[in-house]
Design a protein around this motif. Sequence first.
Motif, PDB file in Angstrom:
ATOM      1  N   SER A 126      27.181  44.770   7.444  1.00 31.53           N
ATOM      2  CA  SER A 126      27.798  44.142   8.608  1.00 31.53           C
ATOM      3  C   SER A 126      27.342  44.858   9.873  1.00 31.53           C
ATOM      4  O   SER A 126      27.225  46.087   9.892  1.00 31.53           O
ATOM      5  CB  SER A 126      29.325  44.206   8.506  1.00 31.53           C
ATOM      6  OG  SER A 126      29.930  43.800   9.722  1.00 31.53           O
ATOM      7  N   SER A 222      33.337  42.996   4.467  1.00 32.45           N
ATOM      8  CA  SER A 222      34.101  42.113   5.337  1.00 32.45           C
ATOM      9  C   SER A 222      35.464  41.873   4.689  1.00 32.45           C
ATOM     10  O   SER A 222      35.675  42.168   3.507  1.00 32.45           O
ATOM     11  CB  SER A 222      33.370  40.780   5.512  1.00 32.45           C
ATOM     12  OG  SER A 222      33.374  40.051   4.291  1.00 32.45           O
ATOM     13  N   ARG A 223      36.385  41.306   5.433  1.00 30.78           N
ATOM     14  CA  ARG A 223      37.711  41.033   4.869  1.00 30.78           C
ATOM     15  C   ARG A 223      37.628  39.984   3.763  1.00 30.78           C
ATOM     16  O   ARG A 223      38.368  40.048   2.773  1.00 30.78           O
ATOM     17  CB  ARG A 223      38.666  40.591   5.980  1.00 30.78           C
ATOM     18  CG  ARG A 223      39.009  41.744   6.912  1.00 30.78           C
ATOM     19  CD  ARG A 223      39.832  41.321   8.093  1.00 30.78           C
ATOM     20  NE  ARG A 223      41.160  40.899   7.705  1.00 30.78           N
ATOM     21  CZ  ARG A 223      42.138  40.658   8.571  1.00 30.78           C
ATOM     22  NH1 ARG A 223      41.916  40.817   9.859  1.00 30.78           N
ATOM     23  NH2 ARG A 223      43.320  40.273   8.168  1.00 30.78           N
ATOM     24  N   ILE A 224      36.728  39.014   3.910  1.00 28.34           N
ATOM     25  CA  ILE A 224      36.551  38.007   2.855  1.00 28.34           C
ATOM     26  C   ILE A 224      36.063  38.664   1.571  1.00 28.34           C
ATOM     27  O   ILE A 224      36.526  38.344   0.467  1.00 28.34           O
ATOM     28  CB  ILE A 224      35.569  36.910   3.320  1.00 28.34           C
ATOM     29  CG1 ILE A 224      36.201  36.090   4.449  1.00 28.34           C
ATOM     30  CG2 ILE A 224      35.176  36.001   2.158  1.00 28.34           C
ATOM     31  CD1 ILE A 224      35.275  35.073   5.070  1.00 28.34           C
ATOM     32  N   GLU A 225      35.130  39.615   1.700  1.00 25.62           N
ATOM     33  CA  GLU A 225      34.633  40.325   0.520  1.00 25.62           C
ATOM     34  C   GLU A 225      35.730  41.173  -0.114  1.00 25.62           C
ATOM     35  O   GLU A 225      35.825  41.267  -1.347  1.00 25.62           O
ATOM     36  CB  GLU A 225      33.439  41.195   0.904  1.00 25.62           C
ATOM     37  CG  GLU A 225      32.178  40.397   1.199  1.00 25.62           C
ATOM     38  CD  GLU A 225      31.048  41.260   1.735  1.00 25.62           C
ATOM     39  OE1 GLU A 225      29.882  40.920   1.481  1.00 25.62           O
ATOM     40  OE2 GLU A 225      31.330  42.265   2.418  1.00 25.62           O
ATOM     41  N   GLN A 227      38.900  40.485  -0.125  1.00 24.90           N
ATOM     42  CA  GLN A 227      39.745  39.541  -0.861  1.00 24.90           C
ATOM     43  C   GLN A 227      39.111  39.183  -2.203  1.00 24.90           C
ATOM     44  O   GLN A 227      39.791  39.154  -3.239  1.00 24.90           O
ATOM     45  CB  GLN A 227      39.959  38.280  -0.029  1.00 24.90           C
ATOM     46  CG  GLN A 227      40.812  38.487   1.210  1.00 24.90           C
ATOM     47  CD  GLN A 227      40.918  37.238   2.053  1.00 24.90           C
ATOM     48  OE1 GLN A 227      40.465  36.167   1.658  1.00 24.90           O
ATOM     49  NE2 GLN A 227      41.507  37.368   3.227  1.00 24.90           N
ATOM     50  N   LYS A 228      37.808  38.917  -2.186  1.00 27.61           N
ATOM     51  CA  LYS A 228      37.093  38.548  -3.416  1.00 27.61           C
ATOM     52  C   LYS A 228      37.185  39.667  -4.454  1.00 27.61           C
ATOM     53  O   LYS A 228      37.434  39.417  -5.642  1.00 27.61           O
ATOM     54  CB  LYS A 228      35.631  38.253  -3.087  1.00 27.61           C
ATOM     55  CG  LYS A 228      34.776  37.931  -4.313  1.00 27.61           C
ATOM     56  CD  LYS A 228      33.320  37.710  -3.925  1.00 27.61           C
ATOM     57  CE  LYS A 228      32.463  37.488  -5.167  1.00 27.61           C
ATOM     58  NZ  LYS A 228      31.028  37.322  -4.818  1.00 27.61           N
TER      59      LYS A 228
END
Length: 282
Positions: A126, A222-225, A227-228
Amino acid sequence: MIEDFVVFDFETARGKNPCSLGMVEYKNGKKYREFYELINPEVAYFNPFAIQIHGITYEDVQHERNFSELWDAMLPFIEGKTLVAHNAKFDNAVLLYSLQRYGIDVPPYASFCTLQRARRLVALPSYKLSSLANFFEVPQLRHHNALEDAFVCGELFLKLNRVEEELKLQEEHGMDFPSDYLDWIAEKQGQNVQIRRKALAGCSQLLSGLRFVISGNFQHFSRIEMQKIIVQNGGRITGSVSGLTNYLVCGSQAGNSKLSKAKLNGTKLISENQLLEILIDF
């Protein structure tokens, strides 16, 4: 190596309409002076997403001066200077739009972008300002405050200057120019790659039955990662902290309301690294 420059950062109400500006001038690689003002963008509608990011509302700026009324104070920081910004394309667009809107001549200045420079010099997952600040260990207190972001960007620019300078020397002199700093960068980049590969590939039930809330910005993901990673290891993600929440995963700039609710409910706070320690050999 550029050591005299001005870092600038706009926050906007919507589109290219600025509602705050932070500038930090550096001389000889040291912070010299700063400028911060709220700006009345002379538009009544503020994009709700923008408000969520920077927290500035119409009521905060309706009695402030507009861009043209502040221009005389801004000009000494801009005219003939080297201007630096993170994603400079955006901040330059806001500046030029505002000058055109009020019929002000564009002063001469040079422009550098830390986003483009970082992408060229280091390999990271990132390139957000907060992620780069974490990687280069630049302290940041109030992300998306224009003055704070300008200062963080300035410190980042100096560190990228050093990377570029030492890379040039190493290219010229080879192993006759060993660099502890470049070795440190390479080691951190390698750690990022290894950690990301392990965590994103992992699949288990280590987090089964546990509820997580995520807040803030993280070093490796990232925040999405994030969560995953939690979901593929059996955990459940919720948007807000409650009495049922087991863990609040906190990055830099974690939300104050979520931290307060976690304290009230006795929810355990863990860092990104503490979560990774549970899942991988970190």
